[in-house]
Structures are given as structure tokens and as C-alpha cells.
Design an enzyme around this catalytic site. Structure first.
Site, mmCIF file in Angstrom:
data_model
loop_
_atom_site.group_PDB
_atom_site.id
_atom_site.type_symbol
_atom_site.label_atom_id
_atom_site.label_comp_id
_atom_site.label_asym_id
_atom_site.label_seq_id
_atom_site.Cartn_x
_atom_site.Cartn_y
_atom_site.Cartn_z
ATOM 1 N N ASP A 17 0.852 -1.200 0.000
ATOM 2 C CA ASP A 17 0.000 0.000 0.000
ATOM 3 C C ASP A 17 0.882 1.241 0.000
ATOM 4 O O ASP A 17 1.904 1.279 0.688
ATOM 5 C CB ASP A 17 -0.896 0.018 1.256
ATOM 6 N N CYS A 23 -20.183 21.991 -14.357
ATOM 7 C CA CYS A 23 -21.389 21.539 -15.064
ATOM 8 C C CYS A 23 -22.663 21.925 -14.300
ATOM 9 O O CYS A 23 -23.085 23.071 -14.373
ATOM 10 C CB CYS A 23 -21.299 20.040 -15.346
ATOM 11 N N GLU A 56 -12.177 18.544 -14.943
ATOM 12 C CA GLU A 56 -11.468 17.503 -14.188
ATOM 13 C C GLU A 56 -10.994 16.378 -15.108
ATOM 14 O O GLU A 56 -10.155 15.568 -14.728
ATOM 15 C CB GLU A 56 -12.354 16.951 -13.059
ATOM 16 N N GLY A 68 -23.972 16.908 -11.607
ATOM 17 C CA GLY A 68 -25.048 16.128 -10.998
ATOM 18 C C GLY A 68 -26.285 16.143 -11.866
ATOM 19 O O GLY A 68 -26.344 16.845 -12.880
ATOM 20 N N HIS A 111 -16.409 19.669 -18.054
ATOM 21 C CA HIS A 111 -15.828 18.897 -16.940
ATOM 22 C C HIS A 111 -14.306 19.003 -17.027
ATOM 23 O O HIS A 111 -13.648 18.082 -17.533
ATOM 24 C CB HIS A 111 -16.269 17.432 -17.017
HETATM 25 N N1 GLN Z 1 -27.936 17.689 -15.227
HETATM 26 C C1 GLN Z 1 -27.252 18.705 -15.958
HETATM 27 C C2 GLN Z 1 -27.410 18.549 -17.461
HETATM 28 O O1 GLN Z 1 -27.708 17.483 -17.943
HETATM 29 C C3 GLN Z 1 -25.789 18.758 -15.582
HETATM 30 C C4 GLN Z 1 -25.045 17.527 -15.976
HETATM 31 C C5 GLN Z 1 -23.722 17.387 -15.288
HETATM 32 O O2 GLN Z 1 -23.484 18.005 -14.246
HETATM 33 N N2 GLN Z 1 -22.851 16.556 -15.809
HETATM 34 O O3 GLN Z 1 -27.199 19.468 -18.202
#
Ligand code: GLN
Length: 562
Positions: free
Chosen positions: A240, A388, A541, A361, A539
Site C-alpha cells: 500500500d 457543469c 477535471e 449532478g 468537466h
Molecule cells: N444535469 C445537468 C445537465 O444534464 C448537468 C449535468 C452534469 O453536471 N454533468 O445538463
């Protein structure tokens, strides 16, 4: 040069870091000067990971070419620092779908279509296609040796080995050695079983990576040597790690794993590895000079403590990459946004944090709590990064509380709002089926010169770097975008409603970047308010690596440090 392959299989159990080990081996071979790529095989029937809930297999990774993929591809990109296309993720579902489509078209010219040879052949063709432009291809076979669903893939690699010759293949087995607490002794038996199961498929491991809590001692190394009939130099200890997954290639190199693999492949180093920058950053992560607390506010109730990190793996990693630049440790607190709905006074607790993130989300759960957290960050000037959904809800917050649009909302949550500041993209309206139908992958973006976000992308060299990719883009990705462009990846169905942009701008929100489609419509990609409130529809990230942190995360962490 002859094509070389490294096949990585896992023994004993999943979740012991096969993906990171594969990525680390790739990074090492790259350091020796070889063009290296990696393929992930997922033996499930899903076509891709897009319809999987993150609690099943961790985060859904998005490739530049629009694939929704297993998170291991993210590790490959982060370690290798290169884009890995969606074709490098092969699932059982894809294989059968392709074969059945060929059969329906009549491509098999009257043959009986059978498991052998058609399934392994389809797998082989895909592996060869992905390995086309590379010297060395790593093939990581998901799951654990002994799983029924692995069998066709083992068959395929065995058959490739016959065609290309044993000298061009290395088999790496990653196994786990438990230390049961009641006897406090490291046991090799499960590893012996894994070796036996692998050899039953005609595959003899060349290298065995022994994952365990502790380093492997000599007695056990010899036991495995005898059992697997390989020299103990090829039994590698992989205990680890202390803190950072990025120390793994360095640890492997302490056992000369790179040279050992090259020897097996009859290759010589093409250059002397230079780990200096990598080592410096790993040292910054492992021995940080300071530590700050940041909050990630999301909906976590149904996730549970164990899978939380995996579900947001890329955000975690992108934060680590940025923080490593400043030799700072980030103590990340995952806060369930519903807490702020149930106990409104608890919002004050956010004062403790140097920065707040609202990640991506879907759906209405916890949305009002997220909006409260965004409001708290904006009003109290706590650095904010919206990803997003985190951008969309920042717009909702600003519309409601600054622009006086009282019931402003996203139509994802409220269809009857008078101010649909976030609305479904017109081309998404008619879509019924869920798999692979969002706005996915990389899109070019025109940044507003002089904006905070423009300056960050410029400072970190992304404008120059992304320019090199522009020639290879398809016309959809590029749209009508011209000039200084950057590329970020996407996964969404909703967008900033263009009708409200003027009003938002008038009240002080800066739209610092947009994508222009071929038909002339513009999609807002970035916003900023003041110096330290940043958000994006993309995104970011998914474009961060240890050596090249993403500009937004870099800017956010810098602002948090203050
Ligand atoms: N729910 C939102 C959309 O579909 C944001 C998507 C997300 O955060 N990946 O646009």
C-alpha cells in the site's frame, strides 16, 4: 519495430489498483522512450459505462471523442498525459453487438457464426486497431482471473500471442496477499490459486505484482517463485502506498520493473528516464508545506462512504494535481447538500472552508441545498468552482438573488418556472434513449480575452497546447470557433438559456467563454463573478494530469490558498 503487448490480469479480487498499476507501467515505458497506449477490457454486457450508476463502477469518465467510459481510462490519461480514445475500452456488449450487426448485414457469407472463432476474432481486431500507431500496447483485462466472462478475452490475447510471437508479449499478473488479522501473517495461497487459474487458460505470468498491506518478504517471494516458476526478480512487491498513487511508478522503478519488462520484450531503453519533475510533485503531495480545508457540496446520501471517492475520482485527482503545484494538502470534506435544506443554520459551517465546489449532478435531489451553498460562497467571497451542474445552479442562484427573478430555475427541476435560466438544449428534446445521447466529449471554446479564465488558460499553456489538436478535430467539435481556442470535455443535456444572458451580464456576471455551433447558435461554457468565483459547463477535471494541472483547478486552489 515489431508490435509489443503487455497483458495485465488480476488475481484474487478486484479493487487492488490494477488500473493504476497498468497506467504506471505505461508511464515507465513512455519514460524509456516508447510510444505506449493502453486498452481497458470490461467484460460486462453494457456497451459503455454511460448508463452505469457511479456507485456500481465508480465515476463515468468521458473521452475527448465522446465516449462514456470506465474510470480506468482516466488513470491512463492522467499518467500517460495523452488522450485515450473511446475505442480503447472494449466491452462484451460491444463485441456481441458488432458481430450480430455483421451477421444481419450478411457479412459472414453463409458461415455459422460461433463463439469460436468469431468472438475472439472481433476482440483481436479491436486490439490491433487501437495499437496501430504505438510501439507498446497495454491490455488490462477487467475483473478477476477465474471469472467466466473473462474467458473470451483471454482466448483472444492468447491467439494474438501465437500470431505475434511470445517474445512480443509480457503477461503481468496483479494479485493480492492478505494478512488476516487473527494470524497476522501474509498468505500466498490466494496468489497460488490465481496463478493456477491463469495457467489453465494457457497464460504463464512473466511478472507478478504482489499487492499487499506490507512489502513482500523474501520467504514469500521465493514461495511464489517456485509456484509460478519465474525468477524471484520478477515477483515485484507492491505494498500500500503512503499517500499518492503517483508514487507507484517510482516504487516500481526501485525494483527496475521497466528494464525487466523491456528485457522480456527484447527492447533496449531509447532514452534515460527523467523523473525529476514527477518526483518533485510527488514529494509535494507526500510532504506538503501547508494544509487547507475545502468543501465539495453534492448529493451523497445514496452513495455511502466507501464509494464516494471513486464516484468523484477525477475531481479528487484534479485537485491533487493543482495542490501539488503549491505544495499544499487539501483536506476535502464531502458535504451532503440536503443538510442545508434540513438545517438552514448549518450553512454557516461553510465559513470554515477556504473554497467550495459544486460538482456535476443530475435531477432535483439536494438542488436547493447546493444553491444555498453557492449563495454563501458568492456573498462571502469564498473561492467557488462550479462544474457543469455547478455552473447551471450558480446561474439559478444569481438570477434569483441578484437579478430578482424570484423563481428562476433549471427546467430539469421545474418545468413551470417563469425564468427558465437553464433549459434543455433544443436537439436534446426529442431524445428518448439514455445511452450515449448527451452532449458528450470535447468541444472548442472561444475565451473572452482578458477574463480571469482566459488568463488562467493562457498562464498554464493550454491555449498553445490545445492549438496543436485543432487540425484533427471533426467539424462538430470545432463548430464555427476560431482564434485562441481551448478544448474541454462535456456531459450534459441542459444549457444556459440564451434569452437570459443579457440580463445576467447587466447584473455583473461575466460570460468568459462560449462554443459556437455550425448553425451559429452559441452555448455558454464559462462564467465568472469577481476574481474567485469560476464555473464551467464542461468537466475540466477530465483534462488534468499531474504534470499539467487543469487551469480552472489551478486557479481555484490558488485562490483558496489566498
Ligand atoms: N444535469 C445537468 C445537465 O444534464 C448537468 C449535468 C452534469 O453536471 N454533468 O445538463
Amino acid at each position: 519495430m515489431e508490435k509489443k503487448f503487455i497483458v495485465v490480469t488480476g488475481g484474487v479480487m478486484s479493487g487492488v489498483g490494477k488500473g493504476v498499476a497498468t497506467a504506471s507501467i505505461g508511464k515507465i515505458l513512455q519514460e524509456y522512450g516508447y510510444k505506449t497506449t493502453a486498452i481497458k477490457i470490461d467484460p460486462y454486457i453494457n456497451i459503455d459505462a454511460g448508463t452505469l450508476r457511479p456507485t456500481e463502477h465508480g465515476e463515468v469518465w468521458v473521452t475527448a471523442d465522446g465516449g462514456e467510459i470506465d474510470q480506468d481510462l482516466g488513470n491512463y490519461e492522467r499518467f500517460l498525459g495523452q488522450e485515450i480514445p473511446r475505442a480503447n475500452n472494449i466491452t462484451t456488449g460491444q463485441i456481441y453487438k458488432a458481430i450480430i450487426e455483421k451477421e444481419r448485414r450478411g457479412d459472414f457469407l453463409g458461415e455459422t457464426v460461433q463463439f469460436i472463432p468469431h468472438v475472439p476474432n472481433e476482440i483481436k481486431n479491436r486490439i490491433l486497431e487501437s495499437s496501430k500507431d504505438y510501439d507498446i500496447t497495454l491490455i488490462e483485462i477487467g475483473g478477476t482471473i477465474g471469472d467466466y466472462e473473462n474467458i473470451p478475452f483471454l482466448f483472444a490475447v492468447k491467439s494474438l500471442e501465437r500470431e505475434f510471437g511470445e517474445g512480443n508479449f509480457v503477461h503481468v499478473l496483479i494479485t493480492y496477499l492478505p494478512i488476516p488479522s487473527h494470524i497476522n501473517e501474509m498468505k500466498t495461497k490466494p496468489t497460488q490459486t490465481a496463478i493456477r487459474l491463469l495457467t489453465e487458460s494457457g497464460i504463464f505470468p512473466d511478472v507478478i505484482l504482489c499487492r499487499a498491506k506490507e512489502p513482500l518478504d523474501d520467504v514469500r517471494r521465493r514461495k511464489i517463485e517456485t509456484y509460478a516458476n519465474i525468477s524471484k526478480d520478477y515477483v515485484i512487491s507492491a505494498p500500500d502506498i503512503k499517500k499518492s498513487i503517483y508514487s507507484i511508478p517510482l516504487n516500481f522503478e526501485k525494483e527496475d520493473l521497466g528494464i525487466k519488462i523491456l528485457n522480456k520484450l527484447n527492447l533496449k531503453p531509447l532514452k534515460v528516464p527523467d523523473w525529476s519533475k514527477w518526483k518533485f510533485l510527488v514529494d509535494n503531495i507526500e510532504n506538503p508545506k501547508k494544509s487547507i480545508k475545502i468543501a465539495i457540496v453534492g448529493k451523497y446520501l445514496d452513495i455511502g462512504n466507501y464509494t464516494l471517492k471513486d464516484s468523484y475520482m477525477s475531481i479528487n485527482e484534479a485537485l491533487t494535481h493543482a495542490a501539488a503545484q503549491f505544495s499544499t494538502e487539501l483536506e476535502i470534506e464531502w458535504i451532503d447538500s440536503k443538510t442545508f435544506e434540513k438545517h438552514p443554520e448549518s450553512i454557516e459551517n461553510l465559513k470554515e472552508y477556504k473554497g467550495i465546489i459544486v460538482p456535476g449532478g443530475f435531477g432535483e435531489s439536494g438542488v436547493e441545498g447546493k444553491i444555498k451553498a453557492i449563495n454563501f460562497a458568492r456573498v462571502n467571497k469564498i473561492p467557488y468552482l462550479g462544474l457543469c451542474y455547478g455552473l447551471q445552479l450558480a446561474i439559478v442562484e444569481f438570477a434569483r438573488n441578484v437579478c430578482g427573478m424570484k423563481d428562476a430555475h433549471t427546467t430539469e427541476v421545474s418545468k413551470s418556472t417563469n425564468f427558465p435560466v437553464i433549459d434543455i438544449m433544443p436537439d436534446q428534446k426529442k431524445i428518448k434513449s439514455k445511452g450515449g445521447t448527451m452532449r458528450l466529449g470535447a468541444y472548442a471554446c472561444i475565451l473572452k480575452e482578458g477574463s480571469k479564465i482566459y488568463n488562467l488558460y493562457k498562464e498554464l499553456g493550454r491555449i498553445e497546447e490545445d492549438k496543436l489538436k485543432l487540425n484533427n478535430l471533426n467539424e462538430n467539435t470545432l463548430g464555427n470557433c476560431k482564434g485562441d481556442l481551448i478544448l474541454e470535455k462535456h456531459r450534459h443535456r441542459y444549457e444556459v438559456n440564451p434569452k437570459f444572458i443579457n440580463e445576467l451580464e447587466k447584473n455583473g456576471m461575466v460570460f468568459s467563454g462560449y462554443h459556437e455551433r455550425k448553425d451559429g447558435t452559441r452555448l455558454m461554457e464559462f462564467i465568472e463573478i469577481g476574481d474567485n468565483f469560476l464555473a464551467t459547463q464542461s468537466h475540466p477535471e477530465f483534462t488534468s494530469s499531474l504534470l499539467k494541472p487543469n487551469p480552472l483547478f489551478y486557479g481555484f486552489v490558488k485562490a483558496c490558498i489566498g
